[in-house]
Write an enzyme that holds these catalytic residues in place. Structure first.
Site, short mmCIF file in Angstrom:
data_model
loop_
_atom_site.label_atom_id
_atom_site.label_comp_id
_atom_site.label_asym_id
_atom_site.label_seq_id
_atom_site.Cartn_x
_atom_site.Cartn_y
_atom_site.Cartn_z
N ALA A 18 42.81 1.02 44.15
CA ALA A 18 43.45 -0.06 44.93
C ALA A 18 43.50 -1.35 44.12
CB ALA A 18 42.69 -0.27 46.25
N SER A 49 37.03 6.01 43.04
CA SER A 49 38.34 6.56 42.67
C SER A 49 38.21 7.54 41.50
CB SER A 49 39.29 5.44 42.24
OG SER A 49 39.50 4.55 43.31
N GLY A 55 43.02 15.46 45.27
CA GLY A 55 44.33 14.94 44.93
C GLY A 55 44.81 13.83 45.81
N HIS A 244 31.50 14.94 53.95
CA HIS A 244 32.23 16.05 53.33
C HIS A 244 31.39 17.30 53.48
CE1 HIS A 244 34.50 18.46 50.53
NE2 HIS A 244 35.37 17.47 50.34
N ARG A 290 37.54 18.31 58.41
CA ARG A 290 36.24 18.10 57.77
C ARG A 290 35.09 17.93 58.74
NH1 ARG A 290 37.53 14.35 52.63
NH2 ARG A 290 38.62 16.08 51.66
N HIS A 349 30.67 10.75 52.65
CA HIS A 349 31.76 10.80 51.67
C HIS A 349 32.72 9.63 51.80
CE1 HIS A 349 34.60 12.77 49.01
NE2 HIS A 349 35.55 12.77 49.92
N GLU A 373 39.51 1.61 50.44
CA GLU A 373 38.51 2.12 51.39
C GLU A 373 37.77 0.99 52.12
OE1 GLU A 373 36.21 5.38 49.84
OE2 GLU A 373 34.81 5.31 51.54
N ARG A 384 39.39 11.18 58.57
CA ARG A 384 40.48 11.11 57.59
C ARG A 384 40.97 12.49 57.17
NH1 ARG A 384 40.45 11.04 51.74
NH2 ARG A 384 38.20 11.30 51.90
#
Ligand code: FAD
Ligand code: SIN
Length: 547
Positions: A18, A49, A55, A244, A290, A349, A373, A384
């Site tokens: 970002a 990042s 991806g 996660h 998730r 996560h 984030e 998400r």
């Protein structure tokens, strides 16, 4: 103590995707007479990042299976209906432009033998739409291309000043609720600097380090959020922390290397030590959202079972080619995926909540923006959808630049009493000196409290226990403006952010998405993604309820 004062047109805090992308776009398009400052607390390339594996979503014309409406529907379903439809649509519609522009910046997405982009699949996506770099090194690939551009592109590099090892410690807010810049602390020299700018951008990433087990690197301590909370910015959705499902879980180690969801996207299945493929009864099997998979694994572990990924369904050659870093890391830890299962467990996560913003990063404080984030645009809702985060970083950074390049970026030197008083706190040395407690130990204590009480499953009792335990640590920061070290600032920020998560979790009494309240009367099976709970219950502005 004398302090250096400097002035820039824009200050960007954070060098993840970002922050880097915003700096590049600003340098390309905006008139910034006093230049752009990119400030980061570690090395330029260290951030969440860099570790992104799976991806970035791209809804591209050439992918005939896909459409904006499908991506919007998947995002809203994964987010249990709490996403903002207009935001989701906007970000989805802009994904094609974002991907093409990243390619123009030098990002080399993986292609097949016919030189067409390769799309992969992750949990809760109804079609293959995720682009990757270097197989499982997407974040590294994007970050590297952007860092190269910032350092070596002759039309960009001269406009950007880079400060590494420099931590933003407090925002300068004047009496009209206008952000005028910030105070920075160089952790190598221990010097402070006052930085003024007509625009300040927080691109400081998430909060993973407040938990004992996390996929996030050590820099991810919620600093930008803490600064915004201290400045009374509006904060949103902090109860929604994404765990996660599949982090590599090794005995005698607390670190959690990610095993990308795209490993399941390419065919791997979850299995327990009894040989049961326990996700097979769920309609989306191993690729359920998730939060659902994380709770299923949690339920298995709570029964005393062990959980593994069986990658044999992928095939050895394909695995090595498609996931070279995961293959290598497993091997370094004596796990040979050609014959062994990969031991996994959930880890903190991603933070769906954050500083409340519009898609252009605008916060509730004038001239303070937040992207990536650290921000909460309401794209993600309660959970998400995989690979939407990197996309949000790029689209929102682009929109931010569109907005601020229309603004007058000439600095003004008129500073009011409120700002001067803030600065004064950092020029005085007394009372704030280090008084002997072990910051590292306190961080570990906090991370344990958060993991044990504010994790995948929560109750009012566990949340209140956490709050009371944390307040004992928090006492050391009462009446303290200035800290001794980077670590001490991080601890202060982690405490503030933890309290914000807990208060939001206490306030939302029903289970929804990543927020699971075992004591909810509105309870449902651990293994469903039932979104029927009353979504309005417990909604509040998180920043207003700090204990
Ligand atoms: P970050 O990349 O975290 O950067 C934050 C920056 O701010 C860092 O440079 C940090 O040093 C700096 N900083 C923080 N505080 C301060 C301060 N006080 N002063 C100065 N500097 C500061 N998302 C996807 O979409 N796809 C994926 O495949 C994917 N995989 C992931 C895998 C892993 C292991 C992890 C951890 C996350 C993954 N995510 C993925 C999530 C995604 O990587 C992050 O949400 C995203 O990269 C955040 O980018 P950012 O620029 O907002 O923040
Ligand atoms: C992963 O590769 O599983 C992480 C993807 C994400 O967090 O979006």
């Amino acid at each position: 103590m004398p302090m250096k004062h400097s002035t820039y047109s824009v200050i960007i805090v954070g060098s993840g995707i970002a922050g880097l992308y915003a700096a590049i776009k600003l340098a390309q398009t905006a008139i910034a007479p006093d230049g752009i400052l990119l400030l980061t607390k570690s090395a330029l390339s260290e951030c969440n990042s860099r570790y992104a594996q799976g991806g970035i979503v791209g809804v591209l014309d050439e992918n005939k299976q896909d459409s904006i409406s499908l991506h919007v529907a998947d995002t809203i379903k994964a987010g249990c209906g709490l996403s903002d439809f207009n935001v989701v649509k906007f970000i989805s519609e802009n994904s094609q432009h974002a991907i093409k522009d990243l390619m123009a910046c030098g990002v080399d997405f993986d292609k097949n033998d016919q030189n067409q982009l390769n799309f992969t699949l992750e949990g809760a996506h109804s079609v293959r739409r995720i682009l990757h770099v270097g197989g499982d090194a997407t974040g590294f690939g994007i970050e590297k291309a952007l860092v190269d551009k910032i350092k070596n592109d002759k039309t960009i590099a001269p406009n950007i000043t880079i400060y590494e090892q420099t931590l933003a410690v407090e925002l300068l807010i004047d009496s009209h609720d206008n952000c005028r810049g910030l105070i920075a602390f160089n952790s190598a020299t221990k010097e402070y600097e006052t930085l003024y700018a007509p625009v300040t951008v927080l691109a400081t990433g998430g909060t993973g380090q407040v938990y004992k087990y996390t996929t996030n690197p050590s820099v991810t301590t919620g600093d930008g959020l803490a600064l915004a909370i201290k400045a009374h910015a509006e904060i949103k959705d902090m109860e929604f922390i994404q765990f996660h499902p599949t982090a590599l879980s090794l005995e005698n180690s607390d670190s959690r290397f990610l095993i990308s969801e795209s490993v399941r996207g390419e065919g791997a299945k979850l299995i327990n030590n009894k040989g049961e493929y326990f996700m097979q009864n769920h309609p989306q099997k191993d690729l359920a959202p998730r939060d659902v998979v994380a709770r299923e694994i949690y339920a298995q572990l709570s029964k005393g079972n062990k959980v593994y990924l069986d990658a044999s369904f992928i095939g050895v050659d394909k695995f090595k080619k498609r996931f070279p870093n995961i293959y290598k890391t497993c091997l370094e830890n004596n796990i040979d995926i050609t014959k062994d299962f990969i031991p996994v467990s959930p880890a903190a996560h991603y933070c769906m909540g954050g500083i409340k913003t519009e898609v252009n990063g605008k916060t509730s404080i004038k001239n303070l923006y937040a992207i990536g984030e650290a921000a909460c645009t309401s794209l993600h809702g309660a959970n998400r959808l995989a690979s939407n985060s990197l996309l949000e970083c790029v689209v929102c950074a682009y929109e931010l630049v569109n907005t601020i390049s229309k603004q007058d970026l000439q600095s003004s030197n008129i500073i009011d009493e409120t700002v001067l008083n803030t600065i004064k706190n950092y020029t005085e040395t007394d009372s704030d000196c280090y008084d002997g407690y072990d910051v590292h130990e306190l961080k570990i204590k906090l991370k344990n409290i958060m993991w044990n009480n504010v994790g995948i499953i929560r109750t009012e009792d566990s949340l209140l226990t956490a709050l009371s335990e944390i307040s004992k640590i928090d006492d050391i920061f009462v009446n303290k403006n200035k800290c001794f070290s980077l670590e001490e600032y991080e601890l202060r920020n982690m405490l503030l952010v933890s309290k914000c998560i807990i208060n939001a979790a206490l306030n939302r009494k029903e289970s929804i998405g990543a927020h699971y309240r075992a004591d909810s009367t509105n309870n449902f099976s651990l293994s469903t993604n039932d979104c029927s709970a009353d979504k309005s219950e417990g909604k509040a502005d998180d920043s207003k309820i700090i204990a």
